[in-house]
Design a protein around this motif. Structure first.
Motif, PDB file in Angstrom:
ATOM      1  N   UNK A  32       6.975 -27.227 -17.100  1.00 55.21           N
ATOM      2  CA  UNK A  32       6.601 -27.759 -15.991  1.00 55.21           C
ATOM      3  C   UNK A  32       7.852 -28.037 -14.799  1.00 55.21           C
ATOM      4  N   UNK A  33       8.778 -27.182 -14.815  1.00 55.08           N
ATOM      5  CA  UNK A  33       9.854 -27.244 -13.972  1.00 55.08           C
ATOM      6  C   UNK A  33       9.797 -26.147 -12.862  1.00 55.08           C
ATOM      7  N   UNK A  34       8.644 -25.668 -12.776  1.00 53.46           N
ATOM      8  CA  UNK A  34       8.740 -24.686 -11.685  1.00 53.46           C
ATOM      9  C   UNK A  34       8.473 -25.161 -10.309  1.00 53.46           C
ATOM     10  N   UNK A  35       8.614 -24.441  -9.371  1.00 60.55           N
ATOM     11  CA  UNK A  35       8.648 -24.962  -7.759  1.00 60.55           C
ATOM     12  C   UNK A  35       7.298 -25.151  -7.270  1.00 60.55           C
ATOM     13  N   UNK A  36       6.329 -24.601  -7.797  1.00 60.19           N
ATOM     14  CA  UNK A  36       5.032 -24.682  -7.211  1.00 60.19           C
ATOM     15  C   UNK A  36       4.890 -24.326  -5.659  1.00 60.19           C
ATOM     16  N   UNK A  37       5.369 -23.078  -5.411  1.00 65.58           N
ATOM     17  CA  UNK A  37       5.489 -22.645  -4.135  1.00 65.58           C
ATOM     18  C   UNK A  37       4.221 -22.229  -3.553  1.00 65.58           C
ATOM     19  N   UNK A  38       3.165 -21.753  -4.539  1.00 66.10           N
ATOM     20  CA  UNK A  38       1.803 -21.469  -4.114  1.00 66.10           C
ATOM     21  C   UNK A  38       1.114 -22.796  -3.561  1.00 66.10           C
ATOM     22  N   UNK A  39       1.598 -23.797  -3.730  1.00 69.60           N
ATOM     23  CA  UNK A  39       0.761 -25.118  -3.235  1.00 69.60           C
ATOM     24  C   UNK A  39       1.607 -25.920  -2.295  1.00 69.60           C
ATOM     25  N   UNK A  40       2.612 -25.565  -1.708  1.00 70.52           N
ATOM     26  CA  UNK A  40       3.423 -26.223  -0.541  1.00 70.52           C
ATOM     27  C   UNK A  40       2.169 -26.529   0.442  1.00 70.52           C
ATOM     28  N   UNK A  41       2.585 -27.532   1.229  1.00 70.60           N
ATOM     29  CA  UNK A  41       3.498 -28.504   1.025  1.00 70.60           C
ATOM     30  C   UNK A  41       3.159 -29.548  -0.042  1.00 70.60           C
ATOM     31  N   UNK A  42       1.905 -29.358  -0.491  1.00 76.05           N
ATOM     32  CA  UNK A  42       1.377 -30.787  -1.431  1.00 76.05           C
ATOM     33  C   UNK A  42       2.586 -30.894  -2.532  1.00 76.05           C
ATOM     34  N   UNK A  43       3.250 -29.567  -3.146  1.00 71.03           N
ATOM     35  CA  UNK A  43       4.227 -29.720  -4.304  1.00 71.03           C
ATOM     36  C   UNK A  43       5.626 -30.123  -3.782  1.00 71.03           C
ATOM     37  N   UNK A  44       5.633 -30.330  -2.527  1.00 71.52           N
ATOM     38  CA  UNK A  44       7.147 -30.695  -2.172  1.00 71.52           C
ATOM     39  C   UNK A  44       7.835 -31.769  -2.849  1.00 71.52           C
ATOM     40  N   UNK A  45       7.053 -32.875  -2.821  1.00 70.78           N
ATOM     41  CA  UNK A  45       7.603 -34.089  -3.529  1.00 70.78           C
ATOM     42  C   UNK A  45       6.836 -34.724  -4.801  1.00 70.78           C
ATOM     43  N   UNK A  46       5.475 -33.691  -4.832  1.00 67.96           N
ATOM     44  CA  UNK A  46       4.749 -34.140  -6.307  1.00 67.96           C
ATOM     45  C   UNK A  46       4.682 -32.743  -7.030  1.00 67.96           C
ATOM     46  N   UNK A  47       5.054 -33.258  -8.306  1.00 69.16           N
ATOM     47  CA  UNK A  47       4.896 -31.905  -9.257  1.00 69.16           C
ATOM     48  C   UNK A  47       3.471 -31.405  -9.337  1.00 69.16           C
ATOM     49  N   UNK A  48       3.467 -30.139  -9.184  1.00 70.70           N
ATOM     50  CA  UNK A  48       2.025 -29.343  -9.404  1.00 70.70           C
ATOM     51  C   UNK A  48       1.397 -30.031 -10.624  1.00 70.70           C
ATOM     52  N   UNK A  49       1.926 -30.344 -11.515  1.00 69.55           N
ATOM     53  CA  UNK A  49       1.265 -30.679 -12.746  1.00 69.55           C
ATOM     54  C   UNK A  49       0.729 -32.204 -12.953  1.00 69.55           C
ATOM     55  N   UNK A  50       0.975 -32.985 -11.584  1.00 70.48           N
ATOM     56  CA  UNK A  50       0.506 -34.050 -11.458  1.00 70.48           C
ATOM     57  C   UNK A  50      -0.564 -34.118 -10.331  1.00 70.48           C
ATOM     58  N   UNK A  51      -0.871 -32.885  -9.705  1.00 75.81           N
ATOM     59  CA  UNK A  51      -2.181 -32.657  -8.971  1.00 75.81           C
ATOM     60  C   UNK A  51      -3.560 -33.111  -9.732  1.00 75.81           C
TER      61      UNK A  51
END
Ligand code: UTP
Length: 291
Positions: free
Chosen positions: A13-32
């Motif tokens: 769960x350490x990826x950048x989540x670039x496909x879901x920016x800006x939502x994942x800028x400060x929130x981990x993708x895994x916490x969506x």
């Protein structure tokens, strides 16, 4: 037959989540959140339902809310009890007590293969699961349990697959496989091929069980052009040396790591949720009637 029982599972769960920016800028993708729970909780519940209760989450910078989510929040629990919210108290205290979760930090996002390699000291010499939380798979039989059944029969590594349209093969790792009795044995896999070069329509979707031999292969894997250590490269090497099987998974699957799949998951699972379905169905019917 496996030599050692399957108990452990790793969540990179350490990826950048670039496909879901800006939502994942400060929130981990895994916490969506899908309906009322973060993606990582669905994942952990799937592991537990598949009898894997030793869980390691590979985290990185900005991922602390994952640890907070599974931690005991004594103040919140006290407050819920004080205001008589017993049902919510039970829900919240269950989350922090559902599993033994350990964390390892991947200091740089050097790829999925590198993230899995970070788990090696914690896993030791045992078979282990790997789950990607943004691939949400829900059904009667948990996806990891479907893999476990084949692992227990063979002692081998097992990869979760789904059939995808030819127009979508370029988004996935695609396998070349042949039938071996009731089992599907994997020859090789190729990352994101064009439709012309894809050896099948069977895509790898974030559910794996590996023998510990995978770690040897990962240690020998050189970074690809983008500098990342690819899990697929190590899996190819593993398939040269030992049997690796594929399981075409049953259940509803959502690629919730991008906005389109995430919205579909929320809409469809919202419409299936007993608490929210009646109002949501009415709302959507009204919107559609006006259009
Ligand atoms: P993805 O390829 O989905 O990458 O990684 P990502 O960074 O999360 O998302 P995008 O593609 O940029 O939008 C697959 C899984 O591997 C983890 C991710 O957290 C995800 O669960 N991962 C990836 C790591 O843990 N470390 C890495 O260096 C790369």
């Amino acid at each position: 037959m496996p030599k050692k029982p399957l108990r452990k599972v790793v969540f990179p769960a350490a990826g950048m989540g670039t496909r879901f920016l800006p939502a994942t800028k400060a929130i981990p993708k895994e916490m969506l959140t899908i309906v009322d729970k973060p993606l990582i909780q669905y994942g952990v519940e799937e592991s537990l339902a598949s009898s894997m209760d030793e869980i390691l989450i590979i985290t990185g910078r900005g991922k602390n809310t994952i640890e907070d989510h599974f931690d005991i929040s004594a103040e919140l629990e006290r407050n819920l009890l004080a205001v008589g919210k017993e049902k919510m108290f039970k829900k919240i205290s269950r989350i922090s007590r559902m599993a033994n979760i350990a964390y390892v930090r991947q200091k740089q996002a050097l790829g999925l293969g590198h993230a899995v390699l970070c788990a090696a000291p914690w896993i030791g010499d045992e078979p282990f699961g790997v789950q990607l939380a943004d691939e949400l798979i829900l059904g009667k039989e948990p996806a990891m349990q479907q893999l476990r059944t084949v692992h227990e029969a063979t002692g081998a590594s097992v990869i979760g697959l789904v059939e995808v349209a030819s127009s979508d093969v370029h988004k996935y790792g695609i396998v070349k496989a042949k039938q071996e009795g009731d089992l599907l044995r994997l020859d090789s896999m190729i990352e994101k091929p064009s439709a012309d070069y894809a050896p099948s329509n069977l895509a790898i979707v974030g559910r794996y069980i590996f023998t510990p031999t995978l770690f040897e292969k990962l240690k020998d894997t050189k970074p690809s052009i983008n500098g990342e250590i690819q899990l697929t490269d190590a899996m190819n090497q593993l398939a040269h040396e030992e049997a690796v099987y594929g399981v075409v998974l049953t259940g509803q699957r959502f690629d919730a790591g991008n906005p389109e799949g995430f919205l579909a998951a929320n809409a469809i699972l919202g419409l299936q949720h007993p608490d929210y379905a009646p109002a949501l169905t009415l709302l959507l019917a009204n919107i559609l009637a006006k259009n």
